[in-house]
Each structure stands twice: as C-alpha cells, then as structure tokens.
Design a protein around this motif. Structure first.
Motif, PDB file in Angstrom:
ATOM      1  N   GLU A   1       0.832  -1.214   0.000  1.00 44.66           N
ATOM      2  CA  GLU A   1       0.000   0.000   0.000  1.00 44.66           C
ATOM      3  C   GLU A   1       0.861   1.257   0.000  1.00 44.66           C
ATOM      4  N   VAL A   2       0.304   2.328  -0.596  1.00 42.62           N
ATOM      5  CA  VAL A   2       1.010   3.605  -0.536  1.00 42.62           C
ATOM      6  C   VAL A   2       1.034   4.037   0.924  1.00 42.62           C
ATOM      7  N   PRO A   3       2.234   4.315   1.460  1.00 39.36           N
ATOM      8  CA  PRO A   3       2.268   4.622   2.883  1.00 39.36           C
ATOM      9  C   PRO A   3       1.573   5.928   3.241  1.00 39.36           C
ATOM     10  N   ASP A   4       0.849   5.879   4.301  1.00 36.13           N
ATOM     11  CA  ASP A   4       0.263   7.052   4.908  1.00 36.13           C
ATOM     12  C   ASP A   4       1.435   7.926   5.379  1.00 36.13           C
ATOM     13  N   GLN A   5       1.225   9.220   5.443  1.00 32.05           N
ATOM     14  CA  GLN A   5       2.317  10.080   5.901  1.00 32.05           C
ATOM     15  C   GLN A   5       2.513  10.016   7.413  1.00 32.05           C
ATOM     16  N   GLU A   6       1.604   9.385   8.094  1.00 28.23           N
ATOM     17  CA  GLU A   6       1.737   9.315   9.554  1.00 28.23           C
ATOM     18  C   GLU A   6       1.842   7.866   9.993  1.00 28.23           C
ATOM     19  N   GLY A   7       2.485   7.709  11.129  1.00 26.05           N
ATOM     20  CA  GLY A   7       2.519   6.373  11.725  1.00 26.05           C
ATOM     21  C   GLY A   7       3.509   5.424  11.094  1.00 26.05           C
ATOM     22  N   ILE A   8       4.503   5.989  10.393  1.00 21.78           N
ATOM     23  CA  ILE A   8       5.477   5.109   9.738  1.00 21.78           C
ATOM     24  C   ILE A   8       6.761   5.026  10.554  1.00 21.78           C
ATOM     25  N   ILE A   9       7.280   3.812  10.641  1.00 19.83           N
ATOM     26  CA  ILE A   9       8.652   3.638  11.127  1.00 19.83           C
ATOM     27  C   ILE A   9       9.462   3.292   9.886  1.00 19.83           C
ATOM     28  N   TYR A  10      10.388   4.161   9.525  1.00 21.70           N
ATOM     29  CA  TYR A  10      11.163   3.933   8.306  1.00 21.70           C
ATOM     30  C   TYR A  10      12.607   3.607   8.667  1.00 21.70           C
ATOM     31  N   ILE A  11      13.057   2.421   8.263  1.00 21.59           N
ATOM     32  CA  ILE A  11      14.420   1.985   8.566  1.00 21.59           C
ATOM     33  C   ILE A  11      15.213   2.119   7.275  1.00 21.59           C
ATOM     34  N   ASN A  12      16.085   3.106   7.256  1.00 20.54           N
ATOM     35  CA  ASN A  12      16.609   3.620   6.003  1.00 20.54           C
ATOM     36  C   ASN A  12      18.126   3.489   5.898  1.00 20.54           C
ATOM     37  N   GLN A  13      18.568   2.954   4.771  1.00 19.13           N
ATOM     38  CA  GLN A  13      20.009   2.906   4.505  1.00 19.13           C
ATOM     39  C   GLN A  13      20.459   4.303   4.082  1.00 19.13           C
ATOM     40  N   SER A  14      21.445   4.832   4.766  1.00 19.84           N
ATOM     41  CA  SER A  14      21.895   6.193   4.458  1.00 19.84           C
ATOM     42  C   SER A  14      23.413   6.218   4.321  1.00 19.84           C
ATOM     43  N   ASP A  15      23.884   6.990   3.354  1.00 20.91           N
ATOM     44  CA  ASP A  15      25.332   7.107   3.174  1.00 20.91           C
ATOM     45  C   ASP A  15      25.884   8.359   3.841  1.00 20.91           C
ATOM     46  N   SER A  16      25.073   8.967   4.698  1.00 16.21           N
ATOM     47  CA  SER A  16      25.524  10.185   5.373  1.00 16.21           C
ATOM     48  C   SER A  16      26.887   9.979   6.036  1.00 16.21           C
ATOM     49  N   LEU A  17      27.751  10.967   5.896  1.00 18.12           N
ATOM     50  CA  LEU A  17      29.093  10.845   6.455  1.00 18.12           C
ATOM     51  C   LEU A  17      29.091  10.886   7.979  1.00 18.12           C
ATOM     52  N   GLU A  18      27.997  11.378   8.529  1.00 16.94           N
ATOM     53  CA  GLU A  18      27.887  11.383   9.995  1.00 16.94           C
ATOM     54  C   GLU A  18      27.852   9.960  10.544  1.00 16.94           C
ATOM     55  N   LEU A  19      27.391   9.019   9.717  1.00 16.96           N
ATOM     56  CA  LEU A  19      27.313   7.618  10.157  1.00 16.96           C
ATOM     57  C   LEU A  19      28.653   6.966   9.824  1.00 16.96           C
ATOM     58  N   ASN A  20      29.645   7.306  10.662  1.00 18.25           N
ATOM     59  CA  ASN A  20      31.017   6.995  10.280  1.00 18.25           C
ATOM     60  C   ASN A  20      31.527   5.612  10.670  1.00 18.25           C
ATOM     61  N   THR A  21      30.716   4.820  11.369  1.00 16.21           N
ATOM     62  CA  THR A  21      31.124   3.430  11.625  1.00 16.21           C
ATOM     63  C   THR A  21      29.953   2.533  11.239  1.00 16.21           C
ATOM     64  N   PRO A  22      30.222   1.253  10.956  1.00 19.83           N
ATOM     65  CA  PRO A  22      29.134   0.382  10.484  1.00 19.83           C
ATOM     66  C   PRO A  22      27.973   0.283  11.476  1.00 19.83           C
ATOM     67  N   GLU A  23      28.269   0.450  12.778  1.00 20.74           N
ATOM     68  CA  GLU A  23      27.196   0.273  13.760  1.00 20.74           C
ATOM     69  C   GLU A  23      26.527   1.583  14.172  1.00 20.74           C
ATOM     70  N   ALA A  24      26.979   2.693  13.584  1.00 17.79           N
ATOM     71  CA  ALA A  24      26.386   3.989  13.943  1.00 17.79           C
ATOM     72  C   ALA A  24      24.958   4.068  13.401  1.00 17.79           C
ATOM     73  N   TYR A  25      24.117   4.797  14.116  1.00 16.50           N
ATOM     74  CA  TYR A  25      22.743   5.013  13.639  1.00 16.50           C
ATOM     75  C   TYR A  25      22.219   6.317  14.228  1.00 16.50           C
ATOM     76  N   GLN A  26      21.189   6.839  13.593  1.00 15.18           N
ATOM     77  CA  GLN A  26      20.503   8.019  14.133  1.00 15.18           C
ATOM     78  C   GLN A  26      19.014   7.757  14.038  1.00 15.18           C
ATOM     79  N   ILE A  27      18.291   8.196  15.059  1.00 16.37           N
ATOM     80  CA  ILE A  27      16.831   8.028  15.026  1.00 16.37           C
ATOM     81  C   ILE A  27      16.182   9.400  15.206  1.00 16.37           C
ATOM     82  N   TYR A  28      15.249   9.711  14.304  1.00 18.85           N
ATOM     83  CA  TYR A  28      14.490  10.953  14.415  1.00 18.85           C
ATOM     84  C   TYR A  28      13.058  10.553  14.689  1.00 18.85           C
ATOM     85  N   ILE A  29      12.577  10.942  15.840  1.00 17.15           N
ATOM     86  CA  ILE A  29      11.198  10.584  16.185  1.00 17.15           C
ATOM     87  C   ILE A  29      10.367  11.868  16.241  1.00 17.15           C
ATOM     88  N   THR A  30       9.339  11.926  15.408  1.00 19.41           N
ATOM     89  CA  THR A  30       8.399  13.051  15.479  1.00 19.41           C
ATOM     90  C   THR A  30       7.021  12.468  15.783  1.00 19.41           C
TER      91      THR A  30
END
Ligand code: TNX
Length: 538
Positions: free
Chosen positions: A98-127
């Motif tokens: 289904e097309v995701p609703d804009q609310e209520g989603i938990i998105y687990i996302n692969q990111s190449d951001s340089l801030e994620l400088n080790t394989p186990e680094a992660y960031q979570i943004y909760i709104t």
C-alpha cells in the motif's frame, strides 16, 4: 480515448487513496501526554539524546518500511515487528505494498551520510508523525532498533482512544559504539549448554548491543564440537562434564545453527579450542596428543593446569590443522581463539614454539588468532589479538608487537565471580564482583593499557559452578548489562547513580524474557506491570 481512460483511472486511484488516508488521519489526531526522551531507560546509554517532548503513537495503524531487501534492512524491519508483537501484541506490517500514509510510519533507512562513520552507527528521528532510523549498514539498523525496543513504554495508554496506544517519546538519538568489539564468553566445556540455552543468551545480549559471543568449546573436562576427521573427540571427550553427569556436544550442523542465529542478531561467534593446556578431554580421546605415553582418564573436577599437548610432535600439528580447518570452514567471522592460558605443565620454550606454529595454522585457514594474554610471550604477528585476563606485562608485551587487546580483567569482568560471599554460584579467586564494582571501572585505561590498543571488552562466563540456564542467568545478569554499557557508551556518559536507575527499569524486560537474574540489593528493581505477558521469543 486511451488517455481519458488512463486519467480517470489515475483520478479514481487518487480519490480512493486520499479517502483512505483521510480516514486513517482522522483516527490519528491524538493528544498524547508530554514525554522526555532524555530520561528514558536506555542501556547502553546512547551518545546523544535530544528530546522534543511530544509523542509518536505506536498503535494498530503503525507500519514499518525499510530500504531494499538485499542489504538486510528488510530482515531488521521484520525483527522489529516481531519484537513489537512480543511486547505489545500489535501486528505491525512490514513493507506492505500500500502507498504509505504520511503518519505512523517507522522507516528503517540505509543512508550514506558521512555522519554515520562506523558500520554500527545510527541516528533516530522521532516526530509525532514518523520514526526515521538512518544507518549505513543493516548492522547499524539492528543496533538502532534495540534502542527503539527499549523506548516503547511497558504499558499502553487506553484512555485516549478505544484502542491501545504506546506513547513513544519524540526527539533525536545520535549513537555509535565506543569499542568495536563488545563480547561475552560462554564456557560450554566445563558444563555443556544446549543450542536452545545459547540462543536465549544471544537474545538478551543482542538487546544490549553486544556483537560477539565467544564459545569456549574445549577444556580438560569436555570437548564440545564435532570434528569429523577425529570423531572420538566428542564420542569420548564430550561424554561428561564437571560433576560427572553426561556432557554433550554440538554437531557441526548445530554449531552452524548457533552461528546463523547469532548472525541474524548481528553477533559474531568466535570459537575457542583451548591449547596446549586445558586439553585433557582431547588427550583422553586420542592419547597420542599428550606425548607422555600415558592414557589419561576423563576428568570431572575443577582443577586446572595439569594437561598439555606434546608440542614437539608432528601428529599434534596435523590434528590442530584438521580441527582449525573444520571449525574455520563453518565460522564466518574473522577470528579463531586458541586459548593458550594456564599451560602450567608446558615448558616455556615449548609453549612459545607451540603458539608460533599454531598462529601459522590459524592464518593458513584464513583467520586471525586470538589467545589469552600468555600468548604475548611468543613472537607473533601484529594481526593476532591478546585477550587480557590477568597479566598486565603480557598485555603490554603484545602491544609492543602492535597487537590489539581485548579487555577481560578477571577482577572486574569475570561473570563467574561471586557477587558476594552469599552468592549461590560462582568462584571468588579473583574477587567478589558486586553489580556496582562490575560497572565502576574504566576499560579505556585499565592497568595503563592505552585506549588505542584496545579492540574492546568481553565478559567471560566460566561454568565450573553452573550447570543450567537459570544458574547461567543468575551469574550473567545483571552484570552483563553493565558491561554492555562499558563497551558501547563513552566514558563521559557512564555514571553509576544514573545507570542504576536505568538498570532497575530493566526488570520488566528481564521478566518478560523469563531471565532469572540476580536481584542485586543495590538496585531498587522496578515492579513489573507490563501489559502483555507473552515471552518475547522467536
Ligand atoms: C581461569 S581465565 C581460567 C579458566 C577458569 C576460570 C575460573 C582463564 C584464561 N582461565 O580456565 O575457568 O579462571 O574463573
């Protein structure tokens, strides 16, 4: 004509989707109580937490989406859904079409951001609308979802809506590990532990972001892994254990089952075959190995340091080559632990000769050698790793060779040391280690070993005095939870007074997982009143 049809179809789809979204959204306007992400009971403590004091409603409308399957992110999403089910009884769909609703989603996302400088680094943004977890690798995402599991409240709010809502605090979490190696060791040689027991141990270690389980697979009292080219090792050497009861062993298939289960939890298995001492069970099975012409007997006591291989015999190295080859072939991780401790009846020259030869065998089979700190006496490569347990001199000698060190000081990190003189199980030759003593030390500069030479920390659980999972859990928990923080969190973020409150709040999780932890009197354990009692198992 075609385009009119296409346009009206598009419009129709849009209207259907829009009304579905509007219908969902209407349900989701929730006025949740204020929160404080910074005072959540996360262990290990994340690097940075920035609260925004609102709430994300985890409820029956929540869905999980992940980056593409080939990267392992979808499995991480499935894992999270299963654990949410275990804690809340919610069925959260993962990667539905289904097309995701804009609310209520938990998105687990692969990111190449340089801030994620080790394989186990992660960031979570909760709104209020969504949770976005960014990491470079599935491993990082897996560490991140452990944090998410920990901040789902134990109980739901059931007064706002006619359905249950778990109020997840909003804000931002920026996190990465202090040490790349965060392990525990299980001695399955002195007493054997089943595949099921090992899996349960892995479940708990994973929740606290451990990434290594070291299995001590052989000792004087037992040989615990099938070696196809030397079958008597398990037939004879695996037949008993400390105390004289039947022992046991893992077939190669069972060992592989453990390796695969650990890999699903992003935990690496490190196999240990302890030698040239601690080898009575091997020599009982094949008396040619000890070179003294005697046929030893099976040993079910607790003394150490009386056995040795014959370090000058070719057959011994043929044997070791077979053992290392067979085990390495079913071990995906880069390490092979050769023990090397307490070889009290091996002459020093013979010991050094032996370690140097075995290092070459380990390397030939594509692995890096780890050995207890005594191996620092031999002339070995900088790629080998010293496992510090008691001798500062040995560890510093290893560092001079450019080797890295794993920190397991017996006085601070041995899970088999009694908490105090009243402890039901355990030994105390190194120390009594109450829960606070286990936490209040600094692996970063213990015994003057510099941080840059430290690969990480490991908490070994020797099993002379424990013979079942309940006893294992009594010694391991809560202390292993503290070691997870020493391994993951930076020194500035570690504080006993703050930790002990967070630890007290682990009780509901430990009870839900049916962990028979030692209820340390230093901790004001939270009474559990979790809403869903199903055990959070696979
Ligand atoms: C020392 S630490 C040992 C083990 C025992 C343990 C008991 C080390 C490398 N060797 O063989 O099981 O003490 O605490």
């Amino acid at each position: 004509m075609k385009s009119i049809l296409a346009r009206s179809l598009f419009l129709l789809t849009f209207i259907i989707l829009f009304s579905a979204c509007a219908e969902k959204k209407k349900k989701r306007v929730l006025n949740l109580p204020e929160t404080d992400l910074a005072s959540e009971n996360m262990i290990p403590k994340p690097l940075r937490v920035i609260p925004t004091n609102k709430g994300f409603a985890l409820d029956k409308f929540t869905t999980i989406y992940t980056s593409g399957n080939s990267l392992g992110f979808a499995e991480v999403g499935e894992f999270l859904a299963k654990k949410i089910k275990g804690k809340t009884n919610l069925d959260i769909p993962v990667n539905v079409d289904e097309v995701p609703d804009q609310e209520g989603i938990i998105y687990i996302n692969q990111s190449d951001s340089l801030e994620l400088n080790t394989p186990e680094a992660y960031q979570i943004y909760i709104t209020q609308d969504s949770i976005i977890l960014n990491s470079n690798t599935a491993e990082g995402a897996f560490r991140g979802i452990q944090t998410l599991r920990q901040i789902i409240p134990e109980t739901s709010i059931d007064t706002i809506t006619e359905y249950n809502v778990w109020n997840i605090p909003t804000g931002k979490i920026i996190d990465s590990p202090n040490f790349e190696y965060r392990g525990s060791m299980l001695d399955v040689a002195r007493h054997f532990f089943s595949v099921k027991d090992v899996k349960k141990y892995i479940d708990i270690l994973a929740y606290y972001k451990y990434n290594v389980l070291h299995l001590h697979l052989s000792d004087d009292q037992g040989w615990r892994i099938e070696i196809k080219s030397w079958p008597k090792l398990t037939e004879i050497g695996g037949s008993t254990e400390v105390g004289g009861k039947a022992g046991g062993f893992y077939t190669q298939e069972e060992y592989t089952e453990i390796v695969n289960y650990a890999a699903k939890h992003h935990i690496m298995i490190i196999p240990e075959i302890d030698m040239p001492g601690h080898t009575n069970a091997a020599s009982v099975s094949y008396p040619i190995l000890n070179g003294n012409g005697k046929t030893p007997k099976l040993y079910t006591g607790m003394q150490v340091g009386k056995s040795t291989f014959d370090t000058r015999k070719d057959t011994v190295y043929t044997f070791i080559d077979d053992v290392v080859r067979e085990i390495s072939a079913i071990t995906p991780g880069p390490y092979f632990h050769i023990g090397g401790d307490e070889s009290h009846v091996t002459k020093k020259n013979d010991y050094i000769y032996f370690i140097e030869k075995v290092e070459k065998i380990v390397q030939k089979h594509g692995k890096r050698m780890i050995g207890w700190d005594e191996i620092g006496q031999a002339d070995i490569d900088s790629t080998s790793v010293s496992h510090f347990w008691s001798s500062k001199k040995n560890a510093l000698d290893a560092i001079k060779k450019g080797m890295k060190v794993i920190m397991s000081p017996a006085k601070k990190a041995y899970l088999d040391m009694q908490y105090d003189s009243l402890s039901k199980h355990g030994l105390h030759w190194a120390a009594y280690i109450p829960t606070d003593v286990g936490y209040k030390w600094t692996p970063e500069n213990y015994e003057g070993i510099p941080k840059e030479n430290i690969l990480g920390i490991e908490a070994p659980l020797w099993s002379e005095t424990i013979s079942n999972i309940d006893e294992l859990e009594y010694l391991a928990f809560p202390r292993a939870i503290g070691y997870s923080e020493l391994g993951w969190s930076i020194e500035e973020n570690r504080d006993w007074e703050n930790y002990k409150v967070r630890l007290a709040n682990q009780a509901p999780f430990l009870e839900r997982m049916d962990v028979k932890y030692y209820p340390s009197p230093l901790i004001d354990w939270k009474k559990s009143k979790y809403s869903y009692k199903e055990i959070e198992k696979e």
